[in-house]
Scaffold this motif. Structure first.
Motif, PDB file in Angstrom:
ATOM      1  N   ALA A  93       0.832  -1.208   0.000  1.00 32.08           N
ATOM      2  CA  ALA A  93       0.000   0.000   0.000  1.00 32.08           C
ATOM      3  C   ALA A  93       0.867   1.260   0.000  1.00 32.08           C
ATOM      4  CB  ALA A  93      -0.932  -0.003   1.211  1.00 32.08           C
ATOM      5  N   THR A  94       1.939   1.247   0.761  1.00 33.75           N
ATOM      6  CA  THR A  94       2.844   2.403   0.821  1.00 33.75           C
ATOM      7  C   THR A  94       3.459   2.685  -0.546  1.00 33.75           C
ATOM      8  OG1 THR A  94       3.353   1.944   3.134  1.00 33.75           O
ATOM      9  CG2 THR A  94       4.911   3.319   1.944  1.00 33.75           C
ATOM     10  N   GLY A 101       0.390   9.002  -5.577  1.00 31.90           N
ATOM     11  CA  GLY A 101       0.035  10.205  -4.837  1.00 31.90           C
ATOM     12  C   GLY A 101      -1.349  10.119  -4.226  1.00 31.90           C
ATOM     13  N   LEU A 102      -1.982   8.948  -4.325  1.00 36.93           N
ATOM     14  CA  LEU A 102      -3.305   8.728  -3.753  1.00 36.93           C
ATOM     15  C   LEU A 102      -3.183   7.811  -2.540  1.00 36.93           C
ATOM     16  CD1 LEU A 102      -5.183   7.988  -7.095  1.00 36.93           C
ATOM     17  CD2 LEU A 102      -5.249  10.119  -5.794  1.00 36.93           C
ATOM     18  N   MET A 103      -3.998   8.061  -1.523  1.00 34.48           N
ATOM     19  CA  MET A 103      -3.907   7.249  -0.314  1.00 34.48           C
ATOM     20  C   MET A 103      -4.386   5.825  -0.577  1.00 34.48           C
ATOM     21  SD  MET A 103      -5.111   8.097   3.523  1.00 34.48           S
ATOM     22  CE  MET A 103      -6.811   7.602   3.529  1.00 34.48           C
ATOM     23  N   ALA A 104      -3.552   4.859  -0.203  1.00 34.58           N
ATOM     24  CA  ALA A 104      -3.878   3.443  -0.349  1.00 34.58           C
ATOM     25  C   ALA A 104      -4.031   2.852   1.046  1.00 34.58           C
ATOM     26  CB  ALA A 104      -2.782   2.723  -1.122  1.00 34.58           C
ATOM     27  N   ALA A 105      -5.135   2.162   1.269  1.00 35.53           N
ATOM     28  CA  ALA A 105      -5.423   1.610   2.594  1.00 35.53           C
ATOM     29  C   ALA A 105      -5.534   0.095   2.528  1.00 35.53           C
ATOM     30  CB  ALA A 105      -6.716   2.203   3.126  1.00 35.53           C
ATOM     31  N   PRO A 106      -4.644  -0.609   3.243  1.00 32.44           N
ATOM     32  CA  PRO A 106      -4.751  -2.069   3.288  1.00 32.44           C
ATOM     33  C   PRO A 106      -5.786  -2.501   4.324  1.00 32.44           C
ATOM     34  CG  PRO A 106      -2.816  -1.381   4.499  1.00 32.44           C
ATOM     35  CD  PRO A 106      -3.449  -0.135   3.933  1.00 32.44           C
ATOM     36  N   MET A 107      -6.534  -3.531   4.000  1.00 40.17           N
ATOM     37  CA  MET A 107      -7.494  -4.124   4.931  1.00 40.17           C
ATOM     38  C   MET A 107      -7.289  -5.630   4.899  1.00 40.17           C
ATOM     39  SD  MET A 107     -10.863  -1.933   4.169  1.00 40.17           S
ATOM     40  CE  MET A 107     -10.425  -1.023   2.708  1.00 40.17           C
ATOM     41  N   ARG A 124     -12.441   4.577  -3.715  1.00 45.60           N
ATOM     42  CA  ARG A 124     -13.473   3.533  -3.649  1.00 45.60           C
ATOM     43  C   ARG A 124     -13.108   2.326  -4.504  1.00 45.60           C
ATOM     44  NH1 ARG A 124     -18.907   5.709  -5.331  1.00 45.60           N
ATOM     45  NH2 ARG A 124     -17.662   6.863  -6.828  1.00 45.60           N
ATOM     46  N   LEU A 125     -11.882   2.299  -4.982  1.00 45.61           N
ATOM     47  CA  LEU A 125     -11.426   1.255  -5.900  1.00 45.61           C
ATOM     48  C   LEU A 125     -10.560   0.225  -5.174  1.00 45.61           C
ATOM     49  CD1 LEU A 125     -11.169   0.321  -8.900  1.00 45.61           C
ATOM     50  CD2 LEU A 125      -9.131   1.763  -9.033  1.00 45.61           C
ATOM     51  N   ILE A 126     -10.915  -1.045  -5.330  1.00 49.11           N
ATOM     52  CA  ILE A 126     -10.087  -2.124  -4.778  1.00 49.11           C
ATOM     53  C   ILE A 126      -9.025  -2.449  -5.820  1.00 49.11           C
ATOM     54  CG2 ILE A 126     -10.032  -4.529  -4.022  1.00 49.11           C
ATOM     55  CD1 ILE A 126     -12.947  -4.134  -3.086  1.00 49.11           C
ATOM     56  N   VAL A 127      -7.759  -2.173  -5.473  1.00 48.60           N
ATOM     57  CA  VAL A 127      -6.671  -2.362  -6.433  1.00 48.60           C
ATOM     58  C   VAL A 127      -5.900  -3.663  -6.198  1.00 48.60           C
ATOM     59  CG1 VAL A 127      -6.442   0.091  -6.943  1.00 48.60           C
ATOM     60  CG2 VAL A 127      -5.082  -0.908  -5.095  1.00 48.60           C
ATOM     61  N   VAL A 128      -5.980  -4.205  -4.999  1.00 52.45           N
ATOM     62  CA  VAL A 128      -5.383  -5.508  -4.692  1.00 52.45           C
ATOM     63  C   VAL A 128      -6.431  -6.308  -3.943  1.00 52.45           C
ATOM     64  CG1 VAL A 128      -3.593  -6.742  -3.412  1.00 52.45           C
ATOM     65  CG2 VAL A 128      -3.017  -4.620  -4.575  1.00 52.45           C
ATOM     66  N   ASP A 129      -6.676  -7.523  -4.402  1.00 52.62           N
ATOM     67  CA  ASP A 129      -7.636  -8.415  -3.764  1.00 52.62           C
ATOM     68  C   ASP A 129      -7.027  -9.805  -3.759  1.00 52.62           C
ATOM     69  OD1 ASP A 129      -9.764  -9.862  -2.838  1.00 52.62           O
ATOM     70  OD2 ASP A 129     -11.104  -9.406  -4.509  1.00 52.62           O
ATOM     71  N   LYS A 130      -6.589 -10.250  -2.600  1.00 56.29           N
ATOM     72  CA  LYS A 130      -5.902 -11.539  -2.492  1.00 56.29           C
ATOM     73  C   LYS A 130      -6.600 -12.407  -1.455  1.00 56.29           C
ATOM     74  CE  LYS A 130      -2.254 -14.300  -2.831  1.00 56.29           C
ATOM     75  NZ  LYS A 130      -2.278 -15.338  -3.763  1.00 56.29           N
ATOM     76  N   VAL A 131      -6.999 -13.596  -1.876  1.00 56.86           N
ATOM     77  CA  VAL A 131      -7.557 -14.571  -0.947  1.00 56.86           C
ATOM     78  C   VAL A 131      -6.375 -15.215  -0.218  1.00 56.86           C
ATOM     79  CG1 VAL A 131      -8.845 -16.720  -0.741  1.00 56.86           C
ATOM     80  CG2 VAL A 131      -9.582 -14.992  -2.377  1.00 56.86           C
ATOM     81  N   LEU A 132      -6.462 -15.257   1.090  1.00 57.82           N
ATOM     82  CA  LEU A 132      -5.370 -15.800   1.902  1.00 57.82           C
ATOM     83  C   LEU A 132      -5.722 -17.205   2.371  1.00 57.82           C
ATOM     84  CD1 LEU A 132      -4.726 -12.632   4.059  1.00 57.82           C
ATOM     85  CD2 LEU A 132      -3.472 -13.353   2.023  1.00 57.82           C
ATOM     86  N   ARG A 133      -4.877 -18.138   2.042  1.00 59.02           N
ATOM     87  CA  ARG A 133      -5.010 -19.509   2.513  1.00 59.02           C
ATOM     88  C   ARG A 133      -3.665 -19.936   3.063  1.00 59.02           C
ATOM     89  NH1 ARG A 133      -6.439 -21.703  -2.882  1.00 59.02           N
ATOM     90  NH2 ARG A 133      -6.664 -19.571  -3.476  1.00 59.02           N
ATOM     91  N   ASP A 134      -3.690 -20.813   4.030  1.00 59.92           N
ATOM     92  CA  ASP A 134      -2.452 -21.364   4.560  1.00 59.92           C
ATOM     93  C   ASP A 134      -1.498 -20.259   5.034  1.00 59.92           C
ATOM     94  OD1 ASP A 134      -0.739 -23.398   5.268  1.00 59.92           O
ATOM     95  OD2 ASP A 134       0.107 -23.621   3.258  1.00 59.92           O
ATOM     96  N   THR A 135      -2.037 -19.308   5.789  1.00 57.88           N
ATOM     97  CA  THR A 135      -1.194 -18.213   6.273  1.00 57.88           C
ATOM     98  C   THR A 135      -0.165 -18.678   7.289  1.00 57.88           C
ATOM     99  OG1 THR A 135      -2.853 -17.590   7.914  1.00 57.88           O
ATOM    100  CG2 THR A 135      -2.874 -16.387   5.832  1.00 57.88           C
ATOM    101  N   LYS A 152       4.525  -7.184  -9.686  1.00 56.18           N
ATOM    102  CA  LYS A 152       3.359  -7.575 -10.482  1.00 56.18           C
ATOM    103  C   LYS A 152       2.075  -7.015  -9.867  1.00 56.18           C
ATOM    104  CE  LYS A 152       1.379 -11.795 -12.452  1.00 56.18           C
ATOM    105  NZ  LYS A 152       1.459 -13.265 -12.457  1.00 56.18           N
ATOM    106  N   ALA A 153       1.930  -7.144  -8.539  1.00 55.89           N
ATOM    107  CA  ALA A 153       0.734  -6.626  -7.846  1.00 55.89           C
ATOM    108  C   ALA A 153       0.656  -5.106  -7.949  1.00 55.89           C
ATOM    109  CB  ALA A 153       0.752  -7.062  -6.383  1.00 55.89           C
ATOM    110  N   ILE A 154       1.793  -4.442  -7.828  1.00 48.55           N
ATOM    111  CA  ILE A 154       1.813  -2.974  -7.901  1.00 48.55           C
ATOM    112  C   ILE A 154       1.482  -2.508  -9.316  1.00 48.55           C
ATOM    113  CG2 ILE A 154       3.318  -0.951  -7.759  1.00 48.55           C
ATOM    114  CD1 ILE A 154       4.683  -2.400  -5.354  1.00 48.55           C
ATOM    115  N   GLU A 155       2.055  -3.157 -10.319  1.00 48.88           N
ATOM    116  CA  GLU A 155       1.762  -2.786 -11.710  1.00 48.88           C
ATOM    117  C   GLU A 155       0.280  -2.983 -12.032  1.00 48.88           C
ATOM    118  OE1 GLU A 155       3.679  -1.103 -13.844  1.00 48.88           O
ATOM    119  OE2 GLU A 155       5.065  -1.058 -12.154  1.00 48.88           O
ATOM    120  N   LYS A 156      -0.291  -4.084 -11.560  1.00 48.20           N
ATOM    121  CA  LYS A 156      -1.719  -4.332 -11.769  1.00 48.20           C
ATOM    122  C   LYS A 156      -2.553  -3.254 -11.086  1.00 48.20           C
ATOM    123  CE  LYS A 156      -5.289  -7.830 -11.185  1.00 48.20           C
ATOM    124  NZ  LYS A 156      -5.628  -9.120 -10.593  1.00 48.20           N
TER     125      LYS A 156
END
Length: 170
Positions: A93-94, A101-107, A124-135, A152-156
């Motif tokens: 997110a950082t 230059g836009l605030m990114a908030a991880p949840m 209001r845009l979800i830019v990263v969406d990752k399902v977590l398994r086997d953490t 790759k995640a940042i470019e996407k």
């Protein structure tokens, strides 16, 4: 109190374990690794990392096959593993915030069983969406793998922000 003691003991084990990350690894200079180390230092409330090299701090995130085999999957994920997971998405997110230059908030929501979801929102845009398994076994096979997956995640995310700029700036 138990979680703080667990953190301390886990880090003490890492102090004596053999390191996988070498001091001269070129990936230690990448933006994601530098920021991730900052995030990891921020969660170190007992100053365990004082005097540690960057390679030693980031080393627990690199999980070789041998390291993965030693991690039990039964039971709850360790608090330090969840903290490293959160620090990673905070780092993503950082970097997204720095580049746009836009605030990114991880949840991040992880159940006690180690399943969940990590989101990074910009406006209001979800830019990263990752399902977590086997953490229980959160980590990367190498620092190079960490850098590649992060880039790759940042470019996407940057592509989504460019495409849906109205939602990102709203």
């Amino acid at each position: 109190m138990r979680t703080l003691l667990t953190f301390y003991l886990t880090e003490k084990k890492m102090a004596t374990a053999e390191l996988v990350v070498q001091e001269n690894d070129v990936n230690l200079t990448s933006d994601i690794v530098k920021d991730y180390i900052k995030q990891l230092r921020a969660i170190d409330t007992y100053d365990t990392y004082d005097g540690w090299s960057e390679a030693k701090i980031i080393d627990p995130v690199v999980l070789t096959k041998e390291r993965k085999q030693k991690i039990p999957v039964i039971g709850d994920p360790e608090e330090i593993t969840i903290a490293r997971l959160k620090a990673y998405y905070n780092s993503l997110a950082t970097l997204i915030e720095k580049k746009t230059g836009l605030m990114a908030a991880p949840m991040i929501n992880v159940t006690h069983e180690g399943f969940g979801r990590a989101l990074i929102m910009v406006g209001r845009l979800i830019v990263v969406d990752k399902v977590l398994r086997d953490t229980h076994r959160f980590g990367f096979s190498s620092l190079e793998d960490l850098c590649e997956k992060s880039d790759k995640a940042i470019e996407k995310a940057l592509g989504l922000i460019e495409k849906y700029n109205n939602a990102a700036t709203d």
